[in-house]
Design a protein around this motif. Structure first.
Motif, PDB file in Angstrom:
ATOM      1  N   PRO A   1       0.703  -1.164  -0.063  1.00 37.83           N
ATOM      2  CA  PRO A   1       0.567  -0.166   0.056  1.00 37.83           C
ATOM      3  C   PRO A   1       0.387   1.092   0.416  1.00 37.83           C
ATOM      4  N   ALA A   2       1.939   1.271   0.358  1.00 34.46           N
ATOM      5  CA  ALA A   2       2.903   2.432   0.752  1.00 34.46           C
ATOM      6  C   ALA A   2       2.938   2.888  -1.117  1.00 34.46           C
ATOM      7  N   GLU A   3       3.738   1.609  -1.175  1.00 37.50           N
ATOM      8  CA  GLU A   3       4.293   1.962  -3.678  1.00 37.50           C
ATOM      9  C   GLU A   3       2.931   2.224  -3.830  1.00 37.50           C
ATOM     10  N   ALA A   4       1.482   1.550  -3.482  1.00 39.44           N
ATOM     11  CA  ALA A   4       0.646   2.165  -4.050  1.00 39.44           C
ATOM     12  C   ALA A   4       0.685   4.047  -4.046  1.00 39.44           C
ATOM     13  N   ARG A   5       0.603   4.012  -2.698  1.00 40.65           N
ATOM     14  CA  ARG A   5      -0.313   5.242  -2.619  1.00 40.65           C
ATOM     15  C   ARG A   5       1.287   6.406  -2.580  1.00 40.65           C
ATOM     16  N   ARG A   6       2.478   6.156  -3.542  1.00 39.46           N
ATOM     17  CA  ARG A   6       2.955   7.074  -3.605  1.00 39.46           C
ATOM     18  C   ARG A   6       2.950   6.972  -4.965  1.00 39.46           C
ATOM     19  N   ALA A   7       2.827   6.045  -6.085  1.00 37.30           N
ATOM     20  CA  ALA A   7       2.282   5.628  -7.048  1.00 37.30           C
ATOM     21  C   ALA A   7       0.832   6.312  -7.679  1.00 37.30           C
ATOM     22  N   MET A   8       0.005   6.442  -6.763  1.00 35.19           N
ATOM     23  CA  MET A   8      -1.156   6.990  -7.165  1.00 35.19           C
ATOM     24  C   MET A   8      -0.929   8.586  -6.488  1.00 35.19           C
ATOM     25  N   GLY A   9      -0.214   9.409  -5.889  1.00 33.88           N
ATOM     26  CA  GLY A   9      -0.334  10.324  -5.665  1.00 33.88           C
ATOM     27  C   GLY A   9      -1.838  11.584  -5.645  1.00 33.88           C
ATOM     28  N   GLY A  10      -2.603  10.431  -4.642  1.00 32.31           N
ATOM     29  CA  GLY A  10      -4.123  11.098  -4.065  1.00 32.31           C
ATOM     30  C   GLY A  10      -4.663  10.358  -5.738  1.00 32.31           C
ATOM     31  N   THR A  11      -4.942  10.263  -6.790  1.00 32.82           N
ATOM     32  CA  THR A  11      -5.929   9.429  -7.636  1.00 32.82           C
ATOM     33  C   THR A  11      -6.749   8.268  -7.441  1.00 32.82           C
ATOM     34  N   ALA A  12      -6.266   8.198  -5.932  1.00 31.90           N
ATOM     35  CA  ALA A  12      -7.271   6.948  -5.317  1.00 31.90           C
ATOM     36  C   ALA A  12      -7.149   6.506  -4.185  1.00 31.90           C
ATOM     37  N   GLU A  13      -7.911   6.111  -3.738  1.00 32.85           N
ATOM     38  CA  GLU A  13      -7.752   5.919  -1.962  1.00 32.85           C
ATOM     39  C   GLU A  13      -7.170   3.910  -2.244  1.00 32.85           C
ATOM     40  N   VAL A  14      -6.401   3.832  -1.218  1.00 35.55           N
ATOM     41  CA  VAL A  14      -5.712   2.561  -1.247  1.00 35.55           C
ATOM     42  C   VAL A  14      -5.945   2.013   0.198  1.00 35.55           C
ATOM     43  N   ALA A  15      -5.952   0.926  -0.415  1.00 34.06           N
ATOM     44  CA  ALA A  15      -5.998  -0.290   0.761  1.00 34.06           C
ATOM     45  C   ALA A  15      -4.866  -1.549   0.757  1.00 34.06           C
ATOM     46  N   GLU A  16      -4.675  -2.032   2.313  1.00 34.67           N
ATOM     47  CA  GLU A  16      -3.993  -4.049   1.731  1.00 34.67           C
ATOM     48  C   GLU A  16      -4.752  -4.542   1.533  1.00 34.67           C
ATOM     49  N   LEU A  17      -4.640  -5.283   0.544  1.00 36.85           N
ATOM     50  CA  LEU A  17      -4.779  -6.484  -0.245  1.00 36.85           C
ATOM     51  C   LEU A  17      -4.057  -7.680  -0.455  1.00 36.85           C
ATOM     52  N   ASP A  18      -3.043  -8.265  -0.372  1.00 35.36           N
ATOM     53  CA  ASP A  18      -3.238  -9.715  -0.569  1.00 35.36           C
ATOM     54  C   ASP A  18      -3.552 -10.587  -1.111  1.00 35.36           C
ATOM     55  N   LEU A  19      -3.641 -10.843  -2.715  1.00 36.70           N
ATOM     56  CA  LEU A  19      -4.734 -12.202  -3.080  1.00 36.70           C
ATOM     57  C   LEU A  19      -4.172 -13.629  -3.060  1.00 36.70           C
ATOM     58  N   ALA A  20      -2.491 -13.617  -2.560  1.00 33.97           N
ATOM     59  CA  ALA A  20      -2.322 -15.112  -2.595  1.00 33.97           C
ATOM     60  C   ALA A  20      -2.426 -15.465  -0.932  1.00 33.97           C
ATOM     61  N   ASP A  21      -3.134 -14.221  -0.139  1.00 36.21           N
ATOM     62  CA  ASP A  21      -3.351 -14.433   1.828  1.00 36.21           C
ATOM     63  C   ASP A  21      -4.906 -14.774   1.715  1.00 36.21           C
ATOM     64  N   LEU A  22      -5.423 -15.716   1.805  1.00 36.54           N
ATOM     65  CA  LEU A  22      -7.183 -15.592   2.173  1.00 36.54           C
ATOM     66  C   LEU A  22      -7.065 -14.793   3.287  1.00 36.54           C
ATOM     67  N   GLY A  23      -6.722 -14.825   4.278  1.00 34.15           N
ATOM     68  CA  GLY A  23      -6.590 -14.224   5.788  1.00 34.15           C
ATOM     69  C   GLY A  23      -6.842 -12.299   5.441  1.00 34.15           C
ATOM     70  N   SER A  24      -6.229 -12.202   3.941  1.00 37.73           N
ATOM     71  CA  SER A  24      -6.001 -11.100   4.324  1.00 37.73           C
ATOM     72  C   SER A  24      -7.050 -10.216   3.241  1.00 37.73           C
ATOM     73  N   VAL A  25      -8.180 -11.118   1.979  1.00 39.55           N
ATOM     74  CA  VAL A  25      -8.701 -10.820   1.507  1.00 39.55           C
ATOM     75  C   VAL A  25      -9.198 -10.398   1.808  1.00 39.55           C
ATOM     76  N   ARG A  26     -10.115 -11.540   3.360  1.00 46.55           N
ATOM     77  CA  ARG A  26     -11.111 -11.239   3.903  1.00 46.55           C
ATOM     78  C   ARG A  26     -11.096 -10.109   4.762  1.00 46.55           C
ATOM     79  N   ARG A  27      -9.856 -10.018   5.447  1.00 47.17           N
ATOM     80  CA  ARG A  27      -9.881  -8.654   5.940  1.00 47.17           C
ATOM     81  C   ARG A  27     -10.429  -7.223   5.052  1.00 47.17           C
TER      82      ARG A  27
END
Length: 316
Positions: A63-89
């Motif tokens: 997410p930190a890298e995503a926020r830098r890349a987006m520069g406020g263009t989008a809302e960023v949240a943490e998600l790891d598609l390889a981890d079902l626990g992360s997907v659920r959270r």
């Protein structure tokens, strides 16, 4: 094969950009979710949707890298598609916000990586490109509004392999290109069955081939491998004149997500901002093979995915 799997004459084409597709389209008040929406095609997709007025959420493993890349263009949240626990959270957090979703673009993915196991031993392409998105969409289903579009990013690579029912996790010999191909077929089949399940609620699903584009997706390939395939020249620039720019590559997914030309349609595989024609080729050329849009295969894959992930919004 779906009798609607034929070109509709959209007026767009191979070189159309995402901005051109959305020209004159007002997405104000719409909420779009774009996985992998901060890099390569995903970043172009996010920017185009945001420029048309949509509020875009980018779930990201970094997410930190995503926020830098987006520069406020989008809302960023943490998600790891390889981890079902992360997907659920992520899904639980979003549902708690009380917001609805109008567009989901399953753009994140990996290609031709070394043999990698995630979760309970799943092959990484199948897990990240398909199972993670299956779980995500099903968990978010209560928030997906009538009239929404769900788009999964497939590839012409699907032509190399159907679903390997006897060994979908490549436990008996790994081939990185066949693993990628199977996952891309899974992306297309997911859209076929989701559309069948969602159409009564006015929710339609499509899969897309974005075209050949140089993006971070090729991170697991060496320069020599890409040069040998005729993709790049000595300095790493595109050598194949059919390659698209990222803005052109993002066009088909935003077209599938927002175009009124697709009203009343769904479950289709699209390319070059149009519905693709059937093909029997396994040469990774234009068109879609029957194994990637077969309703029976799609229902069988859905059942397998629901069993593996434990997630099915439509379970009775």
């Amino acid at each position: 094969m779906n009798t609607q799997q034929h070109k509709i004459g959209s007026g767009f084409g191979h070189r159309t950009t995402a901005a051109e597709v959305l020209h004159g389209t007002d997405l104000t008040g719409r909420l779009a979710l774009v996985t992998g929406g901060y890099s390569g095609l995903g970043a172009e997709t996010t920017r185009a949707l945001a420029a048309a007025g949509a509020h875009v959420i980018v779930p990201a493993r970094r997410p930190a890298e995503a926020r830098r890349a987006m520069g406020g263009t989008a809302e960023v949240a943490e998600l790891d598609l390889a981890d079902l626990g992360s997907v659920r959270r992520f899904a639980e957090g979003f549902l708690a916000s009380g917001r609805g979703i109008d567009i989901v673009i399953g753009n994140a993915g990996i290609m031709a990586c070394p043999e990698t196991r995630v979760g309970p031993g799943w092959e990484a392409h199948f897990a990240v490109n398909h199972l993670g998105h299956h779980a995500l969409v099903n968990l978010l289903w209560p928030a997906i509004r009538p009239g929404a579009r769900i788009v999964t990013v497939s590839s012409a690579g699907h032509q190399l392999s159907g679903i390997r029912w006897a060994d979908p996790q490549f436990e008996r010999g790994y081939d990185r290109w066949l693993a990628y191909a199977q996952a891309k077929t899974a992306n297309a089949l997911f859209a076929v069955h989701l559309d069948a399940l969602g159409r009564a609620s006015g929710i339609r699903a499509f899969s897309v081939h974005p075209g050949a584009i140089l993006t971070p997706l090729q991170r697991h390939l060496t320069h020599a491998e890409m040069a040998g395939r005729g993709w790049v020249d000595a300095d790493g620039s595109p050598a194949d004149p059919t390659f698209k720019t990222p803005a052109q590559g993002a066009a088909t997914q935003v077209w599938a997500a927002a175009s009124t030309q697709l009203a009343g349609l769904g479950g289709l595989y699209c390319e070059d901002c149009d519905v693709a024609e059937p093909t029997e080729s396994s040469a990774m050329v234009s068109g879609v093979r029957e194994h990637a849009v077969d309703p029976g295969e799609a229902a069988r894959l859905w059942a397998l995915s629901a069993r593996l992930t434990g997630v099915d919004a439509f379970r009775v």
